[in-house]
Scaffold this motif. Sequence first.
Motif, PDB file in Angstrom:
ATOM      1  N   HIS A 210     -24.834 -26.611  45.169  1.00  0.00           N
ATOM      2  CA  HIS A 210     -24.578 -27.641  44.168  1.00  0.00           C
ATOM      3  C   HIS A 210     -25.901 -28.066  43.510  1.00  0.00           C
ATOM      4  CE1 HIS A 210     -23.224 -31.404  42.393  1.00  0.00           C
ATOM      5  NE2 HIS A 210     -21.980 -31.045  42.645  1.00  0.00           N
TER       6      HIS A 210
ATOM      7  N   TRP B 165     -17.004 -26.052  42.693  1.00  0.00           N
ATOM      8  CA  TRP B 165     -15.690 -26.464  42.184  1.00  0.00           C
ATOM      9  C   TRP B 165     -15.776 -27.084  40.788  1.00  0.00           C
ATOM     10  CZ3 TRP B 165     -13.918 -31.323  40.738  1.00  0.00           C
ATOM     11  CH2 TRP B 165     -14.808 -32.388  40.976  1.00  0.00           C
ATOM     12  N   TRP B 166     -16.868 -27.752  40.484  1.00  0.00           N
ATOM     13  CA  TRP B 166     -17.039 -28.501  39.237  1.00  0.00           C
ATOM     14  C   TRP B 166     -17.308 -27.585  38.043  1.00  0.00           C
ATOM     15  CZ3 TRP B 166     -21.393 -27.370  36.584  1.00  0.00           C
ATOM     16  CH2 TRP B 166     -22.369 -26.654  37.293  1.00  0.00           C
TER      17      TRP B 166
ATOM     18  N   THR C 252     -14.321 -38.708  47.069  1.00  0.00           N
ATOM     19  CA  THR C 252     -14.673 -39.752  46.101  1.00  0.00           C
ATOM     20  C   THR C 252     -14.415 -41.098  46.743  1.00  0.00           C
ATOM     21  OG1 THR C 252     -12.459 -39.661  45.128  1.00  0.00           O
ATOM     22  CG2 THR C 252     -14.182 -38.370  44.057  1.00  0.00           C
TER      23      THR C 252
ATOM     24  N   VAL D 158     -10.954 -33.945  46.259  1.00  0.00           N
ATOM     25  CA  VAL D 158     -10.402 -33.664  44.928  1.00  0.00           C
ATOM     26  C   VAL D 158     -10.449 -32.183  44.536  1.00  0.00           C
ATOM     27  CG1 VAL D 158     -10.995 -35.982  44.116  1.00  0.00           C
ATOM     28  CG2 VAL D 158     -12.611 -34.099  43.751  1.00  0.00           C
TER      29      VAL D 158
ATOM     30  N   ASP E  16      -9.248 -28.518  44.165  1.00  0.00           N
ATOM     31  CA  ASP E  16      -8.002 -27.747  44.210  1.00  0.00           C
ATOM     32  C   ASP E  16      -8.321 -26.410  44.899  1.00  0.00           C
ATOM     33  OD1 ASP E  16      -5.641 -26.408  43.831  1.00  0.00           O
ATOM     34  OD2 ASP E  16      -5.428 -26.991  41.722  1.00  0.00           O
TER      35      ASP E  16
ATOM     36  N   ARG F 277      -6.184 -23.156  44.368  1.00  0.00           N
ATOM     37  CA  ARG F 277      -6.389 -22.534  43.060  1.00  0.00           C
ATOM     38  C   ARG F 277      -7.633 -21.626  43.092  1.00  0.00           C
ATOM     39  NH1 ARG F 277      -5.675 -24.977  37.173  1.00  0.00           N
ATOM     40  NH2 ARG F 277      -4.311 -26.333  38.385  1.00  0.00           N
TER      41      ARG F 277
ATOM     42  N   LEU G 130     -11.549 -37.141  36.769  1.00  0.00           N
ATOM     43  CA  LEU G 130     -10.152 -37.176  37.202  1.00  0.00           C
ATOM     44  C   LEU G 130      -9.682 -38.624  37.178  1.00  0.00           C
ATOM     45  CD1 LEU G 130     -10.496 -34.782  40.285  1.00  0.00           C
ATOM     46  CD2 LEU G 130      -9.559 -34.208  38.038  1.00  0.00           C
TER      47      LEU G 130
ATOM     48  N   LYS H  16      -5.778 -33.181  40.922  1.00  0.00           N
ATOM     49  CA  LYS H  16      -6.993 -32.402  41.153  1.00  0.00           C
ATOM     50  C   LYS H  16      -7.239 -31.385  40.037  1.00  0.00           C
ATOM     51  CE  LYS H  16      -6.264 -32.661  46.165  1.00  0.00           C
ATOM     52  NZ  LYS H  16      -6.361 -31.969  47.464  1.00  0.00           N
ATOM     53  N   ASN H  17      -6.588 -31.583  38.911  1.00  0.00           N
ATOM     54  CA  ASN H  17      -6.643 -30.589  37.846  1.00  0.00           C
ATOM     55  C   ASN H  17      -7.759 -30.916  36.855  1.00  0.00           C
ATOM     56  OD1 ASN H  17      -6.214 -28.747  35.846  1.00  0.00           O
ATOM     57  ND2 ASN H  17      -3.990 -29.062  35.752  1.00  0.00           N
ATOM     58  N   ILE H  18      -8.961 -30.453  37.163  1.00  0.00           N
ATOM     59  CA  ILE H  18     -10.110 -30.801  36.325  1.00  0.00           C
ATOM     60  C   ILE H  18      -9.996 -30.131  34.949  1.00  0.00           C
ATOM     61  CG2 ILE H  18     -11.652 -28.976  37.167  1.00  0.00           C
ATOM     62  CD1 ILE H  18     -13.909 -31.162  37.092  1.00  0.00           C
TER      63      ILE H  18
ATOM     64  N   ARG I  40     -10.415 -31.972  31.388  1.00  0.00           N
ATOM     65  CA  ARG I  40     -11.298 -31.480  30.321  1.00  0.00           C
ATOM     66  C   ARG I  40     -10.548 -31.331  29.000  1.00  0.00           C
ATOM     67  NH1 ARG I  40     -14.608 -27.883  34.821  1.00  0.00           N
ATOM     68  NH2 ARG I  40     -16.310 -29.398  34.970  1.00  0.00           N
TER      69      ARG I  40
ATOM     70  N   PRO J  48     -23.439 -32.518  37.645  1.00  0.00           N
ATOM     71  CA  PRO J  48     -22.206 -32.069  38.304  1.00  0.00           C
ATOM     72  C   PRO J  48     -21.758 -32.939  39.478  1.00  0.00           C
ATOM     73  CG  PRO J  48     -23.537 -30.184  37.701  1.00  0.00           C
ATOM     74  CD  PRO J  48     -24.365 -31.404  37.379  1.00  0.00           C
TER      75      PRO J  48
ATOM     76  N   ALA K 230     -18.822 -34.998  38.442  1.00  0.00           N
ATOM     77  CA  ALA K 230     -17.700 -34.308  37.790  1.00  0.00           C
ATOM     78  C   ALA K 230     -16.361 -34.941  38.143  1.00  0.00           C
ATOM     79  CB  ALA K 230     -17.695 -32.830  38.179  1.00  0.00           C
ATOM     80  N   ALA K 231     -16.190 -35.386  39.371  1.00  0.00           N
ATOM     81  CA  ALA K 231     -14.900 -35.921  39.787  1.00  0.00           C
ATOM     82  C   ALA K 231     -14.620 -37.282  39.169  1.00  0.00           C
ATOM     83  CB  ALA K 231     -14.834 -36.038  41.309  1.00  0.00           C
ATOM     84  N   ASP K 232     -15.620 -38.156  39.192  1.00  0.00           N
ATOM     85  CA  ASP K 232     -15.294 -39.552  38.909  1.00  0.00           C
ATOM     86  C   ASP K 232     -15.867 -40.127  37.624  1.00  0.00           C
ATOM     87  OD1 ASP K 232     -17.849 -39.496  39.901  1.00  0.00           O
ATOM     88  OD2 ASP K 232     -17.413 -40.654  41.707  1.00  0.00           O
TER      89      ASP K 232
ATOM     90  N   THR L 194     -22.527 -29.659  31.838  1.00  0.00           N
ATOM     91  CA  THR L 194     -23.698 -28.888  31.404  1.00  0.00           C
ATOM     92  C   THR L 194     -23.834 -29.029  29.891  1.00  0.00           C
ATOM     93  OG1 THR L 194     -22.479 -26.818  31.022  1.00  0.00           O
ATOM     94  CG2 THR L 194     -23.404 -27.154  33.232  1.00  0.00           C
TER      95      THR L 194
ATOM     96  N   GLN M 226     -21.557 -26.620  28.109  1.00  0.00           N
ATOM     97  CA  GLN M 226     -20.170 -27.078  27.995  1.00  0.00           C
ATOM     98  C   GLN M 226     -20.038 -28.121  26.884  1.00  0.00           C
ATOM     99  OE1 GLN M 226     -18.991 -29.049  31.569  1.00  0.00           O
ATOM    100  NE2 GLN M 226     -16.803 -29.073  31.072  1.00  0.00           N
TER     101      GLN M 226
END
Lengths: 292, 292
Positions: free
Chosen positions: A159, A200-201, A227, A243, A245, A248, B115, B126-128, B132, B160, B163-165, B171, B174
């Motif tokens: 990471h 994952w991110w 989180t 969090v 997936d 997937r 998320l 959990k569907n980032i 997006r 990163p 990324a979750a919260d 990046t 992106q």
Amino acid sequence: MRDFSQDHRWLSINTATVRKSRGVDLPLPEIIEACVRRGIRAISPWRDQVAAAGLPAISKLVKSHGLGLSGYCRGGMFPAADAAGLKAAREDNRRAVDEARELDAACLVLVVGGLPGALAGRAAHKNIALARDQVTDGIAELLDYARTVRMPLAIEPLHPMYAADRACINTLEQALDVCDRLDPERSGALGVAVDVYHVWWDPKLHAQIERAGKDRLLAFHVCDWLTPTADLLNDRGMMGDGVIDIPRIRGWVEAQGFAGYSEVEIFSAANWWQRDHGEVLDTCIQRHRSAV
Amino acid sequence: MRDFSQDHRWLSINTATVRKSRGVDLPLPEIIEACVRRGIRAISPWRDQVAAAGLPAISKLVKSHGLGLSGYCRGGMFPAADAAGLKAAREDNRRAVDEARELDAACLVLVVGGLPGALAGRAAHKNIALARDQVTDGIAELLDYARTVRMPLAIEPLHPMYAADRACINTLEQALDVCDRLDPERSGALGVAVDVYHVWWDPKLHAQIERAGKDRLLAFHVCDWLTPTADLLNDRGMMGDGVIDIPRIRGWVEAQGFAGYSEVEIFSAANWWQRDHGEVLDTCIQRHRSAV
């Protein structure tokens, strides 16, 4: 995609996960016995744990149980501030390859290192490009040796929050760039370890897993992103508690033909290391079925 | 590259840096007065700080001092678990644009969100990838409005580890993909905020700064990455105290023609927020000269 819900034949335990039991260091032989008792077929031990018990003893124990090694943790830490440091890293990495060979590991996992001295809070410099060059050089040299003993090297992108002090390879794309450069023929001698916690991110994750392909996908590690995350190093969560997936991502990896173990690797100072290791292993088995 | 060693004319203070003085909340009017007394020509205030003092009062104060705004913090947080949440985010972001316009900010900084619910520790899913998509849709819609009042939007890719919260754009590549999609003509209405803390680790940073170009480089934020980092949110270090080669990155940004402020943005619960804000501002001025 394989069905993991019925058994745990594809579960491997990274032994850092039960490094401590009720807060006390747990020797590797006891970890191994506890895994074997539960029908766990593979582990990935850490070098310091092997060293504490003695390599010959662990080698014998692993073989007597027919236990597989999904990987060996770990080689790497290539960058250094001077020639002596680079030489020491080189020699230590050769020993790591030899140990992995003795234990018949599927691969030696490489945590490549960051800015020299940063792990101790005193970075020798701020030139991360230089550190990355030293990493590539170090892997190139180690690869020559590892090929002679047929031990695959798995670069583990860590990471980005570990870029300074633990690993300056921080995306799968970057790791695969190194693989393409050093092993363009995709010989199987060099690949990657995909740890969902680290990648994952990444918005390019799916594409880069496809780029990696079966040849380069040497290991698959699971845990979860919590989180909030309370600690940068020791707050890796149990699968299903965060969090990520995971199914997937496992689907993407398996779509490339990966058919190896899902290795559980949890560092959890405040939580799992405080519990009894039997409870932790039982939870890993359960979550491997329900959340991986 | 501009010489910052002789003065601090290109220093801007993100007002989170002195959100507290000796551990106590510091009202925005006092922050502004303290900056003006030191010849600091620009700030970037947070919406909650503006709201606490009242937008008309802050607008008047800023204008009476001829103080510039290098940015306004912040819009974003687009993803939501339901239509009502998406609508609330949409409306709140329009208000943020209006406030930025009233204050004549150089841009509205977008921290795009992650998320839904994750910031409160209860992610709705959990569907980032979905998050997006919602971010891109949200920016597209806000951009239509922001164009009508000529307020540039600056997407800030966050590290990163957020990324979750906090932000699922992680990046510069992106962020620029979103810019290319929504503003292919490079009108200046949409760009990025480059914060060294969030992007310093990225092996593609230099290339992506070149890709951004002057049109897309709307803001440049500085602080430092500490080793070790004690807290994921509130341990941003003072420039010079960490491992980021800030002048190198500033050189890359300025090579594209960026000639705006270097905005100091430090969240530091255990360190700088415990000190007197005058000392903090004086240190920012000194480090702007020596380490940026």
